[in-house]
Design a protein around this motif. Structure first.
Motif, mmCIF file in Angstrom:
data_model
loop_
_atom_site.group_PDB
_atom_site.id
_atom_site.type_symbol
_atom_site.label_atom_id
_atom_site.label_comp_id
_atom_site.label_asym_id
_atom_site.label_seq_id
_atom_site.Cartn_x
_atom_site.Cartn_y
_atom_site.Cartn_z
ATOM 1 N N GLU A 1 11.524 6.028 4.010
ATOM 2 C CA GLU A 1 11.238 4.601 4.146
ATOM 3 C C GLU A 1 12.373 3.828 4.813
ATOM 4 O O GLU A 1 13.540 4.176 4.711
ATOM 5 N N ARG B 1 5.735 3.792 1.279
ATOM 6 C CA ARG B 1 5.089 2.516 0.975
ATOM 7 C C ARG B 1 5.064 1.638 2.230
ATOM 8 O O ARG B 1 5.920 1.756 3.100
ATOM 9 N N THR B 2 4.061 0.784 2.287
ATOM 10 C CA THR B 2 4.031 -0.295 3.264
ATOM 11 C C THR B 2 3.954 -1.574 2.439
ATOM 12 O O THR B 2 2.960 -1.819 1.762
ATOM 13 N N LEU C 1 7.780 4.168 11.609
ATOM 14 C CA LEU C 1 7.230 2.906 12.129
ATOM 15 C C LEU C 1 8.301 1.858 12.388
ATOM 16 O O LEU C 1 7.972 0.727 12.727
ATOM 17 N N SER D 1 0.860 -1.188 0.000
ATOM 18 C CA SER D 1 0.000 0.000 0.000
ATOM 19 C C SER D 1 0.893 1.233 0.000
ATOM 20 O O SER D 1 2.105 1.149 0.234
ATOM 21 N N ASP E 1 0.730 5.438 1.349
ATOM 22 C CA ASP E 1 -0.051 6.441 2.067
ATOM 23 C C ASP E 1 0.185 7.863 1.560
ATOM 24 O O ASP E 1 -0.229 8.826 2.193
ATOM 25 N N THR F 1 4.946 -5.796 2.370
ATOM 26 C CA THR F 1 5.415 -7.048 2.941
ATOM 27 C C THR F 1 5.406 -8.066 1.822
ATOM 28 O O THR F 1 4.352 -8.323 1.231
ATOM 29 N N VAL G 1 8.529 0.032 5.294
ATOM 30 C CA VAL G 1 7.557 0.831 6.060
ATOM 31 C C VAL G 1 8.079 2.252 6.175
ATOM 32 O O VAL G 1 9.236 2.528 5.865
ATOM 33 N N SER G 2 7.243 3.127 6.658
ATOM 34 C CA SER G 2 7.651 4.491 6.955
ATOM 35 C C SER G 2 8.702 4.448 8.070
ATOM 36 O O SER G 2 8.586 3.661 9.001
ATOM 37 N N GLU H 1 10.303 -6.225 4.100
ATOM 38 C CA GLU H 1 9.311 -5.249 4.564
ATOM 39 C C GLU H 1 9.828 -3.846 4.341
ATOM 40 O O GLU H 1 10.978 -3.540 4.669
ATOM 41 N N TYR I 1 9.022 -3.000 14.243
ATOM 42 C CA TYR I 1 9.641 -4.280 13.874
ATOM 43 C C TYR I 1 9.844 -5.075 15.105
ATOM 44 O O TYR I 1 10.026 -6.147 15.266
#
Length: 160
Positions: A132, A80-81, A156, A74, A76, A83, A152-153, A150, A160
C-alpha cells in the motif's frame, strides 16, 4: 446642533460601535458537511485515542471531523483503497508536523517516502507499507484545514 445632525451623528457612532464589536467577535467555521468546528486550543495537535481512528493505522487529530460525504473504503484482497477527508481548525504547519510525528510510530508500519507541495499551497506527505501507498494532502484556507488521506495499492501510485 440641529436635531437632524444629532441623529446622524448618533447613527454613525452606533454603526461604528457595532462594526467594532463584530470584528472582535467569534469566527464560526463549518466543515463541508455542516459540522461546527471548534477553534484549536493551544499549540500543536494531539491524536485521538486509537480506538477512535476511522482508519486503524492512520491517526487523526483531536478536533478534526470526517467529511462523511467524501469518505469511502474498499479492499481487493491485497490492498485497501481508502479516501477520507477530515476538516478542522489549525495552522498548516501544525497539521504537517502532526503526521510527520505520528506516522513515524513503528507500530503503524508506515515508511516515509517524501514530502512536497503544490503551487496552490497543498502540502503532500507520501508513505508506503507493504503493498500500500499512503498520501496525506493538507490544505488550509480561510481558517479551515482540510486533510485528504488516500491509501491505494502501490501499483496505482502514479494515479495520484
Amino acid at each position: 446642533m440641529a436635531p437632524r445632525s444629532c441623529l446622524t451623528l448618533l447613527a454613525a457612532l452606533t454603526l461604528t460601535a457595532m462594526l467594532a464589536a463584530c470584528s472582535d467577535g467569534p469566527i464560526y467555521v463549518y466543515s463541508d458537511d455542516g459540522v461546527l468546528l471548534p477553534k484549536q486550543a493551544g499549540a500543536g495537535l494531539v491524536p485521538r485515542l486509537q480506538e477512535n481512528w476511522l482508519i486503524p493505522d492512520v491517526p487523526t487529530p483531536v478536533g478534526f471531523q470526517p467529511v462523511t460525504s467524501m469518505c469511502y473504503a474498499s479492499f481487493d484482497g491485497n490492498a485497501r483503497t481508502i479516501t477520507h477527508v477530515y476538516q478542522g481548525r489549525t495552522h498548516l504547519s501544525d497539521a504537517v508536523r502532526f503526521f510527520r510525528q505520528n506516522l513515524r510510530d513503528p507500530a503503524l508500519g508506515w515508511t516515509f517516502e517524501g514530502m512536497g507541495s503544490t503551487d496552490n499551497g497543498v502540502h503532500i506527505l507520501d508513505y508506503t507499507k507493504g503493498p500500500e501507498a499512503l498520501q496525506v494532502r493538507i490544505r488550509t484556507e480561510n481558517d479551515l484545514t482540510t486533510l485528504n488521506i488516500e491509501i491505494v495499492s502501490r501499483g496505482l501510485v502514479s494515479a495520484y
